[in-house]
Design a protein around this motif. Structure first.
Motif, PDB file in Angstrom:
ATOM      1  N   GLU A 265       1.325  28.379  47.714  1.00 30.00           N
ATOM      2  CA  GLU A 265       0.244  27.956  48.090  1.00 30.00           C
ATOM      3  C   GLU A 265      -1.076  28.260  47.210  1.00 30.00           C
ATOM      4  O   GLU A 265      -1.997  27.530  47.081  1.00 30.00           O
ATOM      5  N   ALA A 266      -0.916  29.320  46.442  1.00 29.10           N
ATOM      6  CA  ALA A 266      -1.933  29.848  45.581  1.00 29.10           C
ATOM      7  C   ALA A 266      -1.908  28.857  44.398  1.00 29.10           C
ATOM      8  O   ALA A 266      -3.033  28.719  43.845  1.00 29.10           O
ATOM      9  N   GLY A 267      -0.721  28.465  43.943  1.00 27.53           N
ATOM     10  CA  GLY A 267      -0.767  27.471  42.826  1.00 27.53           C
ATOM     11  C   GLY A 267      -1.246  26.124  42.924  1.00 27.53           C
ATOM     12  O   GLY A 267      -1.854  25.779  42.160  1.00 27.53           O
ATOM     13  N   VAL A 268      -1.335  25.740  44.273  1.00 28.57           N
ATOM     14  CA  VAL A 268      -2.084  24.290  44.740  1.00 28.57           C
ATOM     15  C   VAL A 268      -3.603  24.705  44.768  1.00 28.57           C
ATOM     16  O   VAL A 268      -4.309  23.902  44.551  1.00 28.57           O
ATOM     17  N   LYS A 269      -3.853  25.923  45.497  1.00 30.86           N
ATOM     18  CA  LYS A 269      -5.212  25.953  45.433  1.00 30.86           C
ATOM     19  C   LYS A 269      -6.237  26.482  44.275  1.00 30.86           C
ATOM     20  O   LYS A 269      -7.495  26.222  44.478  1.00 30.86           O
ATOM     21  N   ASN A 270      -5.662  27.156  43.350  1.00 27.45           N
ATOM     22  CA  ASN A 270      -6.370  27.885  42.312  1.00 27.45           C
ATOM     23  C   ASN A 270      -6.581  27.240  41.029  1.00 27.45           C
ATOM     24  O   ASN A 270      -6.805  27.971  40.264  1.00 27.45           O
ATOM     25  N   LEU A 271      -6.444  25.824  40.982  1.00 28.45           N
ATOM     26  CA  LEU A 271      -6.391  24.977  39.681  1.00 28.45           C
ATOM     27  C   LEU A 271      -7.954  25.075  39.399  1.00 28.45           C
ATOM     28  O   LEU A 271      -9.068  24.995  40.053  1.00 28.45           O
ATOM     29  N   VAL A 272      -8.050  25.599  37.941  1.00 28.33           N
ATOM     30  CA  VAL A 272      -9.276  25.133  37.288  1.00 28.33           C
ATOM     31  C   VAL A 272      -9.461  24.392  36.333  1.00 28.33           C
ATOM     32  O   VAL A 272      -8.475  24.510  35.370  1.00 28.33           O
ATOM     33  N   LYS A 273     -10.218  23.584  36.141  1.00 28.81           N
ATOM     34  CA  LYS A 273     -10.474  22.349  35.209  1.00 28.81           C
ATOM     35  C   LYS A 273     -10.900  23.013  33.870  1.00 28.81           C
ATOM     36  O   LYS A 273     -12.008  23.784  33.743  1.00 28.81           O
ATOM     37  N   VAL A 274     -10.115  22.826  32.862  1.00 30.79           N
ATOM     38  CA  VAL A 274     -10.515  23.529  31.429  1.00 30.79           C
ATOM     39  C   VAL A 274     -10.661  22.303  30.563  1.00 30.79           C
ATOM     40  O   VAL A 274     -10.050  21.188  30.278  1.00 30.79           O
ATOM     41  N   THR A 275     -11.952  22.036  30.027  1.00 23.97           N
ATOM     42  CA  THR A 275     -12.329  20.859  28.925  1.00 23.97           C
ATOM     43  C   THR A 275     -11.875  21.276  27.797  1.00 23.97           C
ATOM     44  O   THR A 275     -12.288  22.105  27.104  1.00 23.97           O
ATOM     45  N   VAL A 276     -10.884  20.220  27.382  1.00 23.55           N
ATOM     46  CA  VAL A 276     -10.563  20.473  25.873  1.00 23.55           C
ATOM     47  C   VAL A 276     -11.482  20.035  24.710  1.00 23.55           C
ATOM     48  O   VAL A 276     -12.020  18.910  25.100  1.00 23.55           O
TER      49      VAL A 276
END
Length: 627
Positions: free
Chosen positions: A61-72
């Motif tokens: 559940e945490a893997g689905v909810k805790n995504l953070v976008k990183v701009t390359v």
């Protein structure tokens, strides 16, 4: 990793990452993916207990909810590869080791291997790797440290060490130190190598200070201490040990001649090997059989056994399971014969150099010939006297023979080091042969109670009730009592030890084993990642104590040389139920989930056996000590 720690999974991030992948990839509906993942968790971790299942469910559940976008950054598309390892100036490291570590070994020519290796590999090469794989590493808290050195003694990778400094050396280091206890005019610091630490936290959990003298900090906050570590290890002058090196605290002021191995974080085997190298490493022939202890020690081209600033260290020799003991006996006999030869030559030279410095040196050397500590200094003096003497004729010829064999002037110690798979099973016949030989040989068995390096298969050292490969339904028979078998020989020193339960007893056992003129065997409890310790591999030392407290692991020493009380029973009557220990390890607790009726039966047998074992040793003590 932060998410995993908050959930209680430590550094285990596999389920978090799988869930994140399915969320990002969008190859199936995410609700279906989560359902499938949780189903797989039940199948994979069900036997480890509902708490483990629940933690992994929360990880999904945490893997689905805790995504953070990183701009390359746009500039990354034009990046070029940097050199992975900087040049060291060491030809073997730069030309052989580093290409092999980068999976480019097949680009090496035979000529390169002949030029740099020529059939042998240098020791002490792990220090060049600097992998930086720990997420969190220990930071020393100077104000709380009581200078006990326990953190250093139990570190599986020798990545934390006490350092003694002069005032000038301390001021050059740019990091704090405090006045050393018991070492006048010197300063003390616990040095940490952030790039060699594996983040197991054993040092933190074992710190006995009222307020912990070590705390876990992110690697990036500690990287700057790598320069201080290099300064302490390379530029600081080695000090005369202010303590008795045969005490646990004193031993840690000796340089460990085993460092930065490839063992698992928290390994229970390497602290024992490291300690032996601190006590005897520069005088040791180290014969190591195949097994986990060779996997982490002989992972070519990176070798963790190393040498001191004089260039002296263990002569490491890797051999097979089935003939390790015989190989070790061969080393003993060869060394015995070569030393007998140099002794004979020295005795022939003695009457030819009356009234000289060389005569004095030979007499002193002959007097300490069998004294492991004293003979080392006398061998150095004899070598110097031989090199400076002006001799002619027969005396010159004899002196030349001695100098050609000067590697045998100093007294040596031979250690056979290996696991239970070797000592209890595949190599037992050879071990028995060596114990019956009467020769002066030392055996150290790191008992993980399974074949560790091949995946945790059952061995004759596996206790009743433990699950292992080929004993999935729990081991049905009792653990082989190797120590009692060896005590049937009248001249064999035998000890059973556990560092985390009684380190002082361990020190006594190792030093008594070396002092014993004959075969000796020390059997050491070594918790392993295959045990599934629920508290984690950061609690290896505490797990040893628990095993002793419930009677599953005995502590004793048997010295046949002692006319009074040769048997010392070094643990008390079991005070903790065996099942309490079993509940803390998956190899036992999993059996209760999978086969509850079998578990109940085998656990009851294990309790009876632990109690009976203690009574047996009490009876042995009465018998040997004639109480």
């Amino acid at each position: 990793v932060k998410i995993a720690r908050e959930i209680g999974l430590g550094g285990r991030i596999n389920m978090i990452m799988q869930a994140a992948f399915f969320k990002l990839a969008d190859i199936i509906p995410i609700d279906d993916a989560v359902a499938y993942l949780k189903e797989s968790i039940e199948h994979t971790y069900g036997k480890k207990g509902q708490d483990v299942v629940d933690m992994n469910g929360r990880a999904v559940e945490a893997g689905v909810k805790n995504l953070v976008k990183v701009t390359v950054p746009e500039a990354w598309k034009d990046c070029t590869d940097e050199e992975l390892y900087p040049k060291t100036g060491n030809a073997f490291v730069d030309q052989i080791m580093m290409p092999m570590n980068q999976q480019e070994g097949n680009t090496l020519s035979v000529g390169q291997l002949m030029d740099q290796a020529n059939g042998t590999f240098p020791s002490g090469t792990t220090k060049y790797e600097k992998r930086g794989i720990a997420v969190m590493v220990p930071e020393w808290q100077i104000e709380h440290c009581i200078q006990c050195n326990q953190c250093a003694s139990i570190c599986p990778h020798a990545a934390i060490r006490p350092v003694l400094l002069t005032k000038e050396e301390m001021e050059k280091s740019d990091v704090p130190a405090k006045p050393a206890l018991g070492a006048k005019d010197l300063y003390f610091r616990i040095a940490v190598s952030p790039m060699d630490c594996q983040g197991c936290r054993n040092c933190i959990d074992a710190c006995p200070a009222k307020e912990k003298a070590l705390v876990a900090k992110p690697l990036d906050t500690q990287r700057h201490l790598a320069d201080a570590w290099n300064y302490f290890m390379e530029d600081v002058t080695p000090k005369k040990n202010p303590m008795n090196k045969y005490t646990l605290k004193g031993s840690q002021f000796e340089k460990p001649l085993l460092e930065f191995s490839g063992a698992c974080a928290g390994c229970g085997e390497t602290p024992y090997a490291k300690l032996i190298t601190q006590l005897y490493g520069e005088k040791t022939y180290w014969v190591n059989g195949v097994g986990c202890s060779l996997a982490w020690a002989g992972a070519f081209p990176s070798l963790p056994y190393t040498k001191n600033k004089e260039g002296r260290g263990p002569a490491f020799y890797g051999t097979l399971f089935e003939d390790q003991a015989e190989n070790g006996l061969g080393v003993v006999l060869a060394t015995k014969q070569r030393r007998a030869y140099v002794k004979q030559v020295a005795q022939q030279l003695l009457p030819l150099v009356p009234g000289t410095e060389l005569e004095t040196a030979i007499n002193a050397w002959l007097s300490s010939f069998d004294d492991l500590d004293a003979n080392d200094a006398d061998a150095r003096k004899l070598t110097a006297a031989l090199e400076s003497a002006s001799l002619t004729g027969e005396a010159a010829e004899l002196a030349e023979k001695l100098l050609k064999n000067k590697d045998q002037l100093g007294k040596k110690v031979v250690w056979l080091f290996g696991g239970d798979g070797w000592a209890y099973d595949i190599g037992y016949g050879g071990l028995d042969h060596v114990m019956a030989s009467g020769e002066d040989i030392n055996v150290f068995v790191v008992d993980t109670e399974v074949y560790s390096n091949t995946g945790g298969q059952s061995s004759k050292a596996t206790p009743v009730g433990a699950s292992a490969k080929f004993a999935d339904g729990g081991k049905k028979t009792a653990k082989k009592d190797l120590g009692r078998l060896m005590m049937t020989y009248p001249n064999v020193y035998v000890a059973s030890v556990a560092m985390g339960a009684n380190p002082a007893q361990l020190m006594k056992a190792v030093t008594e084993a070396v002092a014993h003129k004959g075969p000796s065997i020390v059997i050491a409890y070594a918790p392993c990642i295959n045990h599934g310790i629920k508290a984690g591999m950061n609690n290896v030392q505490a797990e040893m104590k628990k095993a002793v407290d419930c009677g599953l692991w005995p502590l004793y020493r048997y010295d046949p040389n002692k006319t009074e009380k040769p048997f010392s029973l070094d643990y008390k009557k079991p005070s903790v139920p065996v099942e309490e220990f079993f509940n803390g390890e998956v190899r036992y607790a999993g059996l209760k989930i999978k086969y509850p009726e079998t578990a109940a039966k085998l656990f009851a047998e294990a309790q009876v056996e632990a109690d009976a074992r203690y009574e047996t040793y009490v009876a042995l003590a009465h018998s040997y000590n004639k109480d």
